[in-house]
Design a protein around this motif. Structure first.
Motif, PDB file in Angstrom:
ATOM      1  N   LEU A 129      -7.126  -2.014   0.278  1.00 55.21           N
ATOM      2  CA  LEU A 129      -8.005  -1.903  -0.750  1.00 55.21           C
ATOM      3  C   LEU A 129      -8.600  -0.248  -0.908  1.00 55.21           C
ATOM      4  O   LEU A 129      -8.920  -0.211  -2.172  1.00 55.21           O
ATOM      5  N   GLN A 130      -8.655   0.260   0.072  1.00 59.31           N
ATOM      6  CA  GLN A 130      -9.030   1.732  -0.228  1.00 59.31           C
ATOM      7  C   GLN A 130      -8.057   2.533  -0.640  1.00 59.31           C
ATOM      8  O   GLN A 130      -8.274   3.462  -1.782  1.00 59.31           O
ATOM      9  N   SER A 171       1.001  -1.205  -0.135  1.00 59.99           N
ATOM     10  CA  SER A 171       0.017   0.031   0.053  1.00 59.99           C
ATOM     11  C   SER A 171       0.806   1.113   0.002  1.00 59.99           C
ATOM     12  O   SER A 171       0.608   2.257  -0.798  1.00 59.99           O
ATOM     13  N   GLY A 201      -8.280  -3.085  -6.579  1.00 61.36           N
ATOM     14  CA  GLY A 201      -7.645  -3.857  -5.451  1.00 61.36           C
ATOM     15  C   GLY A 201      -8.231  -5.131  -5.388  1.00 61.36           C
ATOM     16  O   GLY A 201      -7.410  -6.141  -4.814  1.00 61.36           O
ATOM     17  N   TYR A 202      -9.346  -5.601  -5.815  1.00 58.38           N
ATOM     18  CA  TYR A 202      -9.984  -6.754  -5.696  1.00 58.38           C
ATOM     19  C   TYR A 202     -10.031  -7.386  -7.061  1.00 58.38           C
ATOM     20  O   TYR A 202     -10.867  -8.550  -7.212  1.00 58.38           O
ATOM     21  N   ARG A 261      -8.239  -3.340   4.779  1.00 56.83           N
ATOM     22  CA  ARG A 261      -8.971  -2.582   4.429  1.00 56.83           C
ATOM     23  C   ARG A 261      -8.461  -1.143   3.890  1.00 56.83           C
ATOM     24  O   ARG A 261      -8.958  -0.752   2.978  1.00 56.83           O
ATOM     25  N   HIS A 280      -5.782   1.268  -3.013  1.00 57.61           N
ATOM     26  CA  HIS A 280      -5.674   0.673  -4.384  1.00 57.61           C
ATOM     27  C   HIS A 280      -6.847   1.101  -5.072  1.00 57.61           C
ATOM     28  O   HIS A 280      -7.159   1.209  -6.448  1.00 57.61           O
ATOM     29  N   ARG A 293      -5.216  -9.615  -4.325  1.00 60.98           N
ATOM     30  CA  ARG A 293      -6.397 -10.238  -3.889  1.00 60.98           C
ATOM     31  C   ARG A 293      -6.012 -11.244  -3.045  1.00 60.98           C
ATOM     32  O   ARG A 293      -6.706 -11.713  -2.012  1.00 60.98           O
ATOM     33  N   LEU A 304      -5.271 -10.137   0.604  1.00 60.14           N
ATOM     34  CA  LEU A 304      -6.924  -9.704   1.158  1.00 60.14           C
ATOM     35  C   LEU A 304      -7.451 -10.974   1.581  1.00 60.14           C
ATOM     36  O   LEU A 304      -8.020 -10.835   2.488  1.00 60.14           O
TER      37      LEU A 304
END
Length: 344
Positions: free
Chosen positions: A293-294, A202, A300-301, A290, A296, A308, A311
């Motif tokens: 993901l925020q 990140s 991100g998913y 979290r 990226h 992924r 995650l």
């Protein structure tokens, strides 16, 4: 007193990291179920906790902790904790356990299923009350031929879960609860590794991704979010270290006295320490997931981005061997002495 990891413990972790860097890159997560397994076996990883009389090194859980963290950092697939940590507690005399040739899975009490049971030669199936007492005969050992597996949906494609039934089995003649505590601590160490990897990825992305003419890492909201993750990891990691020391102390007393009640009396807070470690590590990894993901955004998913895998591993390991809410309830009960009227 010096509570830092020793040079030998850190050197072992560095060796494991080198092996995983070469033989378990992100691309291997897409193509294989057991990347680097044989290579880790060659450096003695699966024999760390196995007693010397069974060709292992006879080390303690705290010695393996940094190496276990590296398996989380690499998102290593396979029944790693179950084979490297649980099996030496429950099945120390199984031939070839130290060599990694025998893989073990565990269907814990109240769990969603046994991880990677289809890859295991032996499966330990626990009863529902196994995590709450130390009596013998709480679980049974099932061989691959006798096992009947039903896939269970889960978030992690590299950590497949199965419901286990069987046609024949062997009673387990060792106490299961200490092994489950060791598994929880080992899983917490993996979660620390997962969280560190998510934070590194990140931060790197935040330095290169630009919006409004500036790297997004320069925005205060992003910096604060990632700083919270770093703080969460910094607080959780020492709790995992403490829990490993408590588990090893309990094992030393139990091995000396051959008595579970004596071990409990000598290390009365081991359950609380384990729950504190697992709860903190689960929450740190969830926060890291979290934030990643925020940071990226929508990519991100996606299937194409390797993020992924980490995650999914954060979410699956957070629930393994008790989630944060369950372990925090245990801590509350331990601190309150069973009287929860003040803690609604």
């Amino acid at each position: 007193m010096d509570f830092a990891f020793t040079p030998d413990q850190l050197a072992l972790a560095e060796t494991v990291r080198d092996v995983l860097t070469e033989h378990c890159p992100p691309s291997a997560l897409r193509t294989g179920r057991l990347p680097a397994w044989d290579r880790l076996a060659a450096v003695g990883f699966f024999g760390l906790l196995v007693p010397p009389e069974a060709d292992g090194l006879g080390l303690g859980l705290v010695d393996a902790l940094p190496a276990l963290e590296e398996t989380g950092r690499a998102c290593l697939p396979g029944p790693v904790v179950e084979t490297a940590v649980v099996a030496p507690y429950l099945l120390p005399g199984v031939p070839k356990l130290a060599s990694g040739a025998v893989r073990v899975s565990v269907a814990p009490p109240g769990g969603a299923g046994a991880p990677d049971a289809d890859l295991a030669d032996l499966i330990v199936v626990a009863s529902e009350d196994s995590s709450r007492n130390g009596n013998r005969g709480e679980a049974r050992v099932v061989g691959r031929e006798a096992a009947r597996l039903r896939p269970v949906p889960g978030p992690d494609p590299c950590r497949r879960l199965s419901e286990v039934s069987y046609t024949e089995s062997t009673p387990l003649d060792r106490p299961l609860a200490p092994a489950l505590r060791a598994a929880a601590v080992a899983t917490a160490a993996q979660l620390i590794g997962v969280a560190r990897r998510l934070l590194d990825v990140s931060v790197a992305y935040a330095r290169t991704r630009r919006q409004f003419g500036a790297p997004i890492g320069s925005f205060q909201a992003v910096k604060h979010r990632l700083a919270d993750v770093a703080v969460g990891i910094a607080f959780a990691a020492p709790l995992v270290h403490r829990a490993a020391l408590a588990v090893d102390a309990e094992a030393a007393v139990r091995d000396a006295d051959r008595d579970v009640s004596a071990a409990r009396a000598a290390v009365p807070d081991v359950g609380r320490d384990v729950s504190a470690a697992k709860a903190a590590a689960s929450e740190a990894a969830d926060l890291a997931a979290r934030a990643a993901l925020q940071t990226h955004g929508a990519i991100g998913y996606t299937e194409e981005l390797d993020l992924r895998f980490w995650l999914a591993r954060a979410w699956s390991l957070s629930a393994a061997y008790g989630g944060a809410a369950e372990h925090r309830a245990r801590i509350r009960e331990a601190l309150a002495g069973g009287d929860l009227r003040r803690y609604p």
